[in-house]
Design an enzyme around this catalytic site. Sequence first.
Site, PDB file in Angstrom:
ATOM      1  N   GLY A   1       0.786  -1.235   0.000  1.00  0.00           N
ATOM      2  CA  GLY A   1       0.000   0.000   0.000  1.00  0.00           C
ATOM      3  C   GLY A   1       0.813   1.278   0.000  1.00  0.00           C
ATOM      4  O   GLY A   1       0.332   2.319   0.470  1.00  0.00           O
TER       5      GLY A   1
ATOM      6  N   LEU B   1     -10.515  -7.715 -12.205  1.00  0.00           N
ATOM      7  CA  LEU B   1     -11.942  -7.473 -12.001  1.00  0.00           C
ATOM      8  C   LEU B   1     -12.717  -8.054 -13.176  1.00  0.00           C
ATOM      9  O   LEU B   1     -12.233  -8.054 -14.315  1.00  0.00           O
ATOM     10  CB  LEU B   1     -12.199  -5.968 -11.917  1.00  0.00           C
ATOM     11  CG  LEU B   1     -11.499  -5.270 -10.751  1.00  0.00           C
ATOM     12  CD1 LEU B   1     -11.688  -3.772 -10.842  1.00  0.00           C
ATOM     13  CD2 LEU B   1     -12.033  -5.787  -9.425  1.00  0.00           C
TER      14      LEU B   1
ATOM     15  N   HIS C   1       0.308   1.203 -13.150  1.00  0.00           N
ATOM     16  CA  HIS C   1       1.049   0.041 -13.651  1.00  0.00           C
ATOM     17  C   HIS C   1       2.523   0.430 -13.810  1.00  0.00           C
ATOM     18  O   HIS C   1       2.824   1.488 -14.378  1.00  0.00           O
ATOM     19  CB  HIS C   1       0.472  -0.421 -14.989  1.00  0.00           C
ATOM     20  CG  HIS C   1       1.149  -1.650 -15.505  1.00  0.00           C
ATOM     21  ND1 HIS C   1       0.956  -2.894 -14.932  1.00  0.00           N
ATOM     22  CD2 HIS C   1       2.057  -1.832 -16.493  1.00  0.00           C
ATOM     23  CE1 HIS C   1       1.708  -3.780 -15.560  1.00  0.00           C
ATOM     24  NE2 HIS C   1       2.392  -3.163 -16.513  1.00  0.00           N
TER      25      HIS C   1
HETATM   26  C1  GRF Z   1       3.029  -1.100  -7.659  1.00  0.00           C
HETATM   27  O1  GRF Z   1       4.249  -1.339  -8.322  1.00  0.00           O
HETATM   28  C2  GRF Z   1       1.918  -0.915  -8.648  1.00  0.00           C
HETATM   29  O2  GRF Z   1       2.328  -0.286  -9.818  1.00  0.00           O
HETATM   30  C3  GRF Z   1       1.531  -2.347  -8.952  1.00  0.00           C
HETATM   31  O3  GRF Z   1       1.603  -2.995  -7.705  1.00  0.00           O
HETATM   32  C4  GRF Z   1       2.565  -2.329  -6.883  1.00  0.00           C
HETATM   33  C5  GRF Z   1       1.888  -1.984  -5.586  1.00  0.00           C
HETATM   34  O4  GRF Z   1       2.792  -1.441  -4.646  1.00  0.00           O
HETATM   35  N1  GRF Z   1       0.238  -2.393  -9.588  1.00  0.00           N
HETATM   36  P1  GRF Z   1       2.232  -0.785  -3.302  1.00  0.00           P
HETATM   37  O5  GRF Z   1       1.364  -1.834  -2.625  1.00  0.00           O
HETATM   38  O6  GRF Z   1       1.464   0.453  -3.654  1.00  0.00           O
HETATM   39  O7  GRF Z   1       3.438  -0.466  -2.470  1.00  0.00           O
END
Ligand code: GRF
Length: 205
Positions: free
Chosen positions: A12, A93, A109
């Site tokens: 998170g 989803l 992403h």
């Molecule tokens: C991030 O690299 C995001 O781009 C991908 O999952 C990761 C989540 O990281 N979809 P975090 O939980 O926000 O630290």
Amino acid sequence: MKRIAVLASGRGSNFQAIIDRVCDGTIPAEFACLITDNPSAYAIKRAKNHNISVSVVSFSDYPDRESYNQALENAMQESGADLFVLAGYMRLLKPETVRRFAGKMINIHPALLPSFSGLHAQQQALDYGVKIAGCTVHFVDEGMDTGPIILQYPVVVLSDDTEESLAARIMEFEHVSLPQAVKLFCEDRLEVSGRTVIIHDHQDE
Ligand code: GRF
């Protein structure tokens, strides 16, 4: 003021970046809730630290994908959120869910889409040998990482990069771009025209 629900499955840190920008007044919004599929996600602690309500919809609590999905949709609907931010939400989803909340869901992403969608995007970039990697914030459509692009940031790949080192540098830009896109959404400055997202200038009152 817009209400934001964040969907996250793990650490998170992107959720935290949004929390920080809401708390310092940069993003004109309030939190509806955190929705997570992982009862032990660190994101839950971040939500509790900021009195953000948490809705856990764990796949293992439901007999099948259908009922899980219904519970997830119910949690999303009940949140009353105007915007759903997928910030490291690790479950795809269903198309019905995406259609139901169309235009209200964005995702971060860690690659310059349309290259390297799906899992391990940073390793995919290294394996391909690209010189520029980066991150993308986009609206969610029914495909995987295919929706209209809101923002992208480039990150130079270094010759000695590992998946971890590249991911860490991309992450710094994720923490900038995701709150920035949330802010633009909350200020009603995003317009989707076909595949293109038009960013309107800020209108002072
Ligand atoms: C991030 O690299 C995001 O781009 C991908 O999952 C990761 C989540 O990281 N979809 P975090 O939980 O926000 O630290």
